[in-house]
Design a protein around this motif. Structure first.
Motif, PDB file in Angstrom:
ATOM      1  N   GLU A 142      -9.211  -3.262  -6.144  1.00 37.50           N
ATOM      2  CA  GLU A 142      -9.118  -4.628  -5.631  1.00 37.50           C
ATOM      3  C   GLU A 142      -8.570  -4.653  -4.214  1.00 37.50           C
ATOM      4  O   GLU A 142      -7.824  -3.761  -3.796  1.00 37.50           O
ATOM      5  CB  GLU A 142      -8.220  -5.487  -6.525  1.00 37.50           C
ATOM      6  CG  GLU A 142      -6.754  -5.070  -6.522  1.00 37.50           C
ATOM      7  CD  GLU A 142      -5.862  -6.019  -7.308  1.00 37.50           C
ATOM      8  OE1 GLU A 142      -6.405  -6.867  -8.049  1.00 37.50           O
ATOM      9  OE2 GLU A 142      -4.632  -5.922  -7.178  1.00 37.50           O
ATOM     10  N   ARG A 143      -8.979  -5.661  -3.481  1.00 38.54           N
ATOM     11  CA  ARG A 143      -8.459  -5.905  -2.149  1.00 38.54           C
ATOM     12  C   ARG A 143      -7.020  -6.387  -2.259  1.00 38.54           C
ATOM     13  O   ARG A 143      -6.704  -7.233  -3.102  1.00 38.54           O
ATOM     14  CB  ARG A 143      -9.327  -6.981  -1.470  1.00 38.54           C
ATOM     15  CG  ARG A 143      -8.653  -7.727  -0.316  1.00 38.54           C
ATOM     16  CD  ARG A 143      -8.940  -7.062   1.007  1.00 38.54           C
ATOM     17  NE  ARG A 143      -8.365  -7.869   2.089  1.00 38.54           N
ATOM     18  CZ  ARG A 143      -7.434  -7.435   2.915  1.00 38.54           C
ATOM     19  NH1 ARG A 143      -6.978  -6.211   2.839  1.00 38.54           N
ATOM     20  NH2 ARG A 143      -6.970  -8.216   3.882  1.00 38.54           N
ATOM     21  N   HIS A 144      -6.119  -5.801  -1.462  1.00 36.12           N
ATOM     22  CA  HIS A 144      -4.730  -6.257  -1.452  1.00 36.12           C
ATOM     23  C   HIS A 144      -4.063  -5.776  -0.159  1.00 36.12           C
ATOM     24  O   HIS A 144      -3.957  -4.572   0.079  1.00 36.12           O
ATOM     25  CB  HIS A 144      -3.969  -5.733  -2.667  1.00 36.12           C
ATOM     26  CG  HIS A 144      -2.775  -6.579  -3.010  1.00 36.12           C
ATOM     27  ND1 HIS A 144      -1.743  -6.796  -2.139  1.00 36.12           N
ATOM     28  CD2 HIS A 144      -2.468  -7.286  -4.125  1.00 36.12           C
ATOM     29  CE1 HIS A 144      -0.846  -7.581  -2.693  1.00 36.12           C
ATOM     30  NE2 HIS A 144      -1.264  -7.908  -3.903  1.00 36.12           N
TER      31      HIS A 144
ATOM     32  N   TYR B  24      -6.379  -2.054   0.426  1.00 38.00           N
ATOM     33  CA  TYR B  24      -7.198  -1.953  -0.779  1.00 38.00           C
ATOM     34  C   TYR B  24      -6.487  -1.047  -1.774  1.00 38.00           C
ATOM     35  O   TYR B  24      -6.049   0.054  -1.424  1.00 38.00           O
ATOM     36  CB  TYR B  24      -8.579  -1.385  -0.452  1.00 38.00           C
ATOM     37  CG  TYR B  24      -9.565  -1.471  -1.597  1.00 38.00           C
ATOM     38  CD1 TYR B  24     -10.319  -2.625  -1.815  1.00 38.00           C
ATOM     39  CD2 TYR B  24      -9.736  -0.412  -2.480  1.00 38.00           C
ATOM     40  CE1 TYR B  24     -11.223  -2.714  -2.872  1.00 38.00           C
ATOM     41  CE2 TYR B  24     -10.629  -0.485  -3.545  1.00 38.00           C
ATOM     42  CZ  TYR B  24     -11.364  -1.640  -3.729  1.00 38.00           C
ATOM     43  OH  TYR B  24     -12.242  -1.719  -4.785  1.00 38.00           O
TER      44      TYR B  24
ATOM     45  N   ASN C  18      -7.929  -6.173   7.239  1.00 36.30           N
ATOM     46  CA  ASN C  18      -8.959  -5.800   6.251  1.00 36.30           C
ATOM     47  C   ASN C  18      -8.937  -4.321   5.860  1.00 36.30           C
ATOM     48  O   ASN C  18      -9.970  -3.741   5.545  1.00 36.30           O
ATOM     49  CB  ASN C  18     -10.350  -6.171   6.774  1.00 36.30           C
ATOM     50  CG  ASN C  18     -10.504  -7.669   6.967  1.00 36.30           C
ATOM     51  OD1 ASN C  18      -9.967  -8.454   6.193  1.00 36.30           O
ATOM     52  ND2 ASN C  18     -11.227  -8.055   8.005  1.00 36.30           N
TER      53      ASN C  18
END
Length: 299
Positions: free
Chosen positions: A274-276, A268, A265
């Protein structure tokens, strides 16, 4: 980017290629970090994603971020020549203490950093030898990359002339064929030019790294990639499939300073909001600098 970032252009009339960013600390320069962006990522974008310049500055580290262009992939002669020239130029200009070079990169930038390290340590090229190497979710095994790209790409995407700069699978295959011929998969130079080849049980390509501290960072979030596009989900694309066996093989041949860093996690992309998981942000700059400090103190 709160630190003073300066761009150095090798060609004053070209602001898109052949340049690098530098962040020079005040006082004595203890070391140099060369951090190579991923494919199609600019040096400016890499700094926006990491914030490493502030931490490096505090530790007396000169930070260099060279461009990796669209027209030249990490395994091509042009890329290696430019990187070698930049590193040599910087070390000559700043007379860095004990030639302390730490080199790494994000995605294909990490592959270039690894290739540079292997070629310098085997004296295939004349350059500054690294004291540490790190890769951030980098594709390292050309065999895996190529077979997966061929499997996943549609016939339309494999229209090389139309899509070679737009579709990642197409671009890699186009460059492999351009560099190693139409039958590149059976070309010995194709595999000998790969930073790492998992199928090579003799670990030929990585033996020069046996005494070098090495890190591979990855955030293998299967749920993220599956939910993003279930119909095209392909777990064999995950670069941890290169990173995990690489570290295992390095340990097997005697490298006691190799590490696999798994994050969760953290990925980003700030510029895209965006989450990546495949992002520079999975690396904690402060922790990376602590690792570098430990390396240099034990030299």
């Amino acid at each position: 980017m709160s630190q003073s970032v300066t761009a150095v252009y090798k060609n004053p009339s070209d602001s898109t290629e052949n340049y690098y960013l530098k962040v020079v600390p005040k006082g004595t320069i203890e070391s140099c970090i060369v951090f190579i962006p991923g494919l199609f990522q600019t040096p400016e974008e890499l700094l926006l994603e990491t914030g490493i310049e502030e931490t490096a500055n505090e530790k007396g580290c000169l930070l260099i971020v060279p461009i990796q262009t669209k027209t030249s992939l990490h395994f091509e002669k042009r890329s290696m020549e430019f990187l070698t020239r930049v590193v040599s130029e910087v070390f000559s200009k700043y007379q860095i203490k004990n030639k302390n070079l730490i080199i790494g990169g994000f995605s294909s930038g990490g592959a270039l950093a690894m290739l540079y390290s292997e070629k310098v340590l085997t004296h295939e090229i004349n350059g500054v030898e690294p004291k540490g190497l790190f890769m951030v979710d980098s594709p390292l095994d050309y065999q895996r990359v190529s077979l997966n790209e061929l499997k996943s790409a549609t016939e339309q995407e494999l229209d090389f002339e139309k899509n070679k700069y737009d579709k990642m699978p197409t671009y890699f295959i186009f460059k492999f064929k351009e560099s190693f011929g139409q039958n590149y998969l059976t070309n010995k130079e194709f595999l000998s030019s790969s930073p790492y080849v998992r199928s090579d049980t003799a670990c030929t390509n990585i033996r020069s790294l046996v005494n070098l501290p090495v890190r591979f960072y990855s955030e293998p979030d299967l749920e993220f990639f599956y939910l993003r596009n279930p119909e095209k989900f392909e777990p064999n694309f995950l670069n941890i499939l290169d990173g995990a066996p690489l570290i295992k093989d390095l340990k097997r041949i005697g490298n006691t300073k190799s590490e696999l860093i798994i994050t969760k996690n953290k990925g980003y992309r700030h510029t895209q909001k965006e989450r990546h998981p495949h992002s520079v942000s999975i690396v904690d700059p402060e922790e990376l600098l602590k690792w570098i400090d430990r390396i240099l103190k034990t030299k």
